[in-house]
Design a protein around this motif. Structure first.
Motif, short mmCIF file in Angstrom:
data_model
loop_
_atom_site.label_atom_id
_atom_site.label_comp_id
_atom_site.label_asym_id
_atom_site.label_seq_id
_atom_site.Cartn_x
_atom_site.Cartn_y
_atom_site.Cartn_z
N LYS A 68 -38.32 -36.55 -1.63
CA LYS A 68 -37.89 -37.63 -0.75
C LYS A 68 -37.14 -37.10 0.49
CE LYS A 68 -37.78 -41.06 -4.42
NZ LYS A 68 -39.19 -41.40 -4.12
N PRO A 69 -37.77 -36.27 1.30
CA PRO A 69 -37.12 -35.76 2.51
C PRO A 69 -36.89 -36.88 3.52
CG PRO A 69 -39.46 -35.24 2.56
CD PRO A 69 -39.18 -35.81 1.19
N ASP A 70 -36.01 -36.63 4.47
CA ASP A 70 -35.77 -37.60 5.53
C ASP A 70 -36.81 -37.50 6.63
OD1 ASP A 70 -33.26 -38.77 4.55
OD2 ASP A 70 -32.45 -36.76 4.87
N VAL A 71 -37.37 -36.30 6.83
CA VAL A 71 -38.41 -36.06 7.83
C VAL A 71 -39.37 -35.01 7.30
CG1 VAL A 71 -38.92 -35.34 10.20
CG2 VAL A 71 -36.81 -36.53 9.73
N ILE A 72 -40.63 -35.12 7.71
CA ILE A 72 -41.64 -34.10 7.40
C ILE A 72 -42.25 -33.62 8.70
CG2 ILE A 72 -43.85 -33.64 6.26
CD1 ILE A 72 -43.16 -35.94 4.31
N THR A 73 -42.37 -32.30 8.87
CA THR A 73 -43.18 -31.75 9.96
C THR A 73 -44.51 -31.35 9.35
OG1 THR A 73 -42.49 -29.42 9.75
CG2 THR A 73 -41.10 -30.88 11.09
N MET A 74 -45.61 -31.72 10.01
CA MET A 74 -46.93 -31.62 9.38
C MET A 74 -47.95 -31.00 10.32
SD MET A 74 -48.72 -32.77 6.56
CE MET A 74 -47.88 -34.25 5.97
N ASP A 75 -48.64 -29.97 9.83
CA ASP A 75 -49.78 -29.43 10.55
C ASP A 75 -50.98 -30.36 10.31
OD1 ASP A 75 -51.24 -27.68 12.09
OD2 ASP A 75 -51.72 -26.35 10.41
N ILE A 76 -51.98 -30.28 11.17
CA ILE A 76 -53.17 -31.11 10.99
C ILE A 76 -54.26 -30.36 10.24
CG2 ILE A 76 -55.09 -32.24 12.20
CD1 ILE A 76 -53.12 -33.19 14.28
N ALA A 108 -26.34 -33.16 5.83
CA ALA A 108 -27.48 -32.82 6.68
C ALA A 108 -28.72 -33.62 6.27
CB ALA A 108 -27.77 -31.33 6.59
N TYR A 109 -29.57 -33.93 7.26
CA TYR A 109 -30.84 -34.58 6.97
C TYR A 109 -31.79 -33.56 6.33
CZ TYR A 109 -29.23 -38.23 10.17
OH TYR A 109 -28.51 -39.23 10.79
N LYS A 110 -32.56 -34.02 5.37
CA LYS A 110 -33.46 -33.14 4.62
C LYS A 110 -34.84 -33.12 5.27
CE LYS A 110 -32.87 -35.58 0.95
NZ LYS A 110 -33.00 -36.09 -0.44
N VAL A 111 -35.39 -31.91 5.45
CA VAL A 111 -36.68 -31.75 6.11
C VAL A 111 -37.64 -30.99 5.21
CG1 VAL A 111 -37.88 -30.94 8.18
CG2 VAL A 111 -35.48 -31.65 8.34
N LEU A 112 -38.88 -31.45 5.15
CA LEU A 112 -39.96 -30.74 4.48
C LEU A 112 -40.90 -30.21 5.55
CD1 LEU A 112 -41.60 -29.98 1.89
CD2 LEU A 112 -42.74 -32.22 2.13
N VAL A 113 -41.15 -28.91 5.55
CA VAL A 113 -42.02 -28.26 6.54
C VAL A 113 -43.37 -27.99 5.89
CG1 VAL A 113 -42.38 -26.20 7.96
CG2 VAL A 113 -40.10 -27.25 7.81
N ASN A 124 -27.01 -30.35 11.33
CA ASN A 124 -27.35 -31.65 10.75
C ASN A 124 -28.74 -31.69 10.13
OD1 ASN A 124 -24.90 -33.03 11.41
ND2 ASN A 124 -25.59 -33.07 13.54
N LEU A 125 -29.40 -30.53 10.08
CA LEU A 125 -30.73 -30.46 9.48
C LEU A 125 -30.76 -29.38 8.41
CD1 LEU A 125 -32.98 -30.63 12.68
CD2 LEU A 125 -32.54 -32.49 11.06
N GLU A 126 -31.48 -29.63 7.33
CA GLU A 126 -31.65 -28.65 6.26
C GLU A 126 -33.09 -28.70 5.75
OE1 GLU A 126 -30.16 -27.65 1.70
OE2 GLU A 126 -29.45 -29.46 2.73
N VAL A 127 -33.80 -27.59 5.89
CA VAL A 127 -35.15 -27.51 5.33
C VAL A 127 -35.01 -27.31 3.83
CG1 VAL A 127 -37.32 -26.22 5.29
CG2 VAL A 127 -36.12 -26.59 7.47
N VAL A 156 -40.53 -22.30 11.89
CA VAL A 156 -40.06 -23.69 12.04
C VAL A 156 -38.82 -23.92 11.18
CG1 VAL A 156 -40.63 -26.11 11.58
CG2 VAL A 156 -42.29 -24.63 12.71
N SER A 157 -38.83 -23.38 9.98
CA SER A 157 -37.67 -23.52 9.10
C SER A 157 -36.43 -22.89 9.71
CB SER A 157 -37.96 -22.89 7.73
OG SER A 157 -39.01 -23.56 7.08
N ASP A 158 -36.59 -21.70 10.28
CA ASP A 158 -35.46 -21.02 10.91
C ASP A 158 -34.90 -21.84 12.07
OD1 ASP A 158 -35.66 -18.94 9.15
OD2 ASP A 158 -36.75 -17.62 10.52
#
Length: 369
Positions: free
Chosen positions: A48-56, A2-7, A27-30, A18-20
């Motif tokens: 070193k996550p594959d993607v980051i979701t970011m608040d402003i 799975a791709y690694k995600v940082l929330v 294919n995704l794992e927070v 968002v994590s849920d």
């Protein structure tokens, strides 16, 4: 694997929701969450996550500054969450300039509810960026914006975009072709792609330009203003009744459809309200390109840039059937190779170009416009 995600968000509820949603995709794992920008920078470097979701909007360090630092120290695809306000639009565009690749409106009501559409869209966008991570690891160079008052781009922003070095394009200039319109359609990754191309066009550019960028209604006016401040040509959010003038670009307003109407001597823009459920994209590249085919026939250079899905394929096909020329962005320089791939596979596109080569190629191709 799975791709690694940082929330990243200062709201515990939003982080959890968002994590849920993301963890519902196999294919995704927070792998972790961060509560502010400073926390995000530290975890981006160590995890070193594959993607980051970011608040402003966050305490300690806001999302824009966090994006800049992450791009400088550990370049990672970042999806921003933005409020649907003018200020939110400006901040999101700043984040894209800093190196973020994509954004979604931060709609608490949709995230809070068990909204399948909202969850599916979020998962799809994160997956697309995760796949882009592979190409980013191979990327070593990128060139972005040339401002009117600033010749260089912030170094941190350049590391995120996998754009090939600018080299002379090997394509045939159609000296016998007299163009009357340049039409550009794009989606994910489009704001920076449009900046890259339009900032290099001269003030004396001989054609009117229509721009269709998938973007919420609250964002297009701010984006048009930003482009106008960066570019030598004039750029505005299109309004109903605008006459198409040489050296001016018209950005389709979000949430509506932009079509071309008028006579041979006075072609103009018509803006349509669109409450239908039939069309996914508002504005739609297909709609605008299709109308251009009816009015301009084959006297159009149509360009499809980075974006998810296949919007633009049928509109480009209509233009092509009238004798127009269609180009597409190449895979290596796309954030998401969806829309350009669709026109290429369909046999509609005549040429695939790296992003950095488009401006020079467009100027040469339309010199007889």
């Amino acid at each position: 694997m799975a791709y690694k995600v940082l929330v990243v968000d200062d709201s515990s509820f939003f982080r959890r929701r968002v994590s849920d949603i993301l963890n519902n995709e196999a294919n995704l794992e927070v792998i972790d969450v961060a509560v502010n920008g400073k926390d995000a920078v530290e975890k981006a470097i160590t995890l070193k996550p594959d993607v980051i979701t970011m608040d402003i909007e966050m305490p300690v360090l806001n999302g824009i500054e966090a994006v800049k630092q992450i791009m400088a120290q550990s370049p990672t695809p970042i999806l921003m969450f933005s409020s649907l306000t003018h200020q939110g639009a400006k901040a999101t565009l700043d984040a894209l300039d800093a190196g973020a690749l994509d954004f979604l409106p931060k709609k608490f009501n949709e995230i809070a509810a068990n909204n399948d559409d909202a969850g599916s869209l979020l998962r799809q966008r994160v997956l697309q960026l995760a796949r882009r991570r592979i190409s980013m690891r191979r990327s070593t160079t990128s060139g972005i914006v040339t401002r009117k008052s600033q010749a260089s781009q912030t170094p941190t922003a350049s590391k995120i975009r996998p754009v090939q070095p600018s080299t002379p394009s090997k394509h045939r200039v159609k000296t016998d072709k007299h163009y009357k319109l340049l039409a550009i359609g794009t989606s994910t990754g489009g704001p920076i792609a449009l900046q890259t191309i339009l900032t290099k066009l001269p003030k004396s550019y001989p054609l009117p330009i229509i721009l269709v960028q998938h973007m919420p209604a609250a964002f297009t006016a701010a984006f048009a203003n930003r482009l106008n401040n960066l570019c030598q040509i004039d750029i505005k959010e299109a309004a109903d009744g605008d006459l198409l003038k040489p050296g001016c670009a018209y950005l389709a307003p979000g949430g509506k459809q932009m079509i071309i109407t008028g006579t041979e001597s006075a072609k103009k823009i018509k803006i349509l309200e669109d409450d239908s459920e039939r069309l996914t994209y508002k504005p739609s590249v297909d709609i605008s390109f299709g109308s251009a085919a009816k009015v301009y026939q084959g006297d159009v250079l149509g360009v499809i840039l980075t974006g998810m899905g296949h919007d633009g394929r049928e509109g480009a096909r209509m233009l092509k059937s009238k004798g127009a020329t269609i180009w597409a962005q190449d895979e290596e320089s796309c954030v998401v190779y969806g829309m350009p791939q669709a026109v290429t596979i369909a046999g509609v596109s005549e040429l695939s170009l790296p992003l950095n080569d488009f401006s020079e190629a467009i100027i040469k191709e339309t010199a007889n416009g």
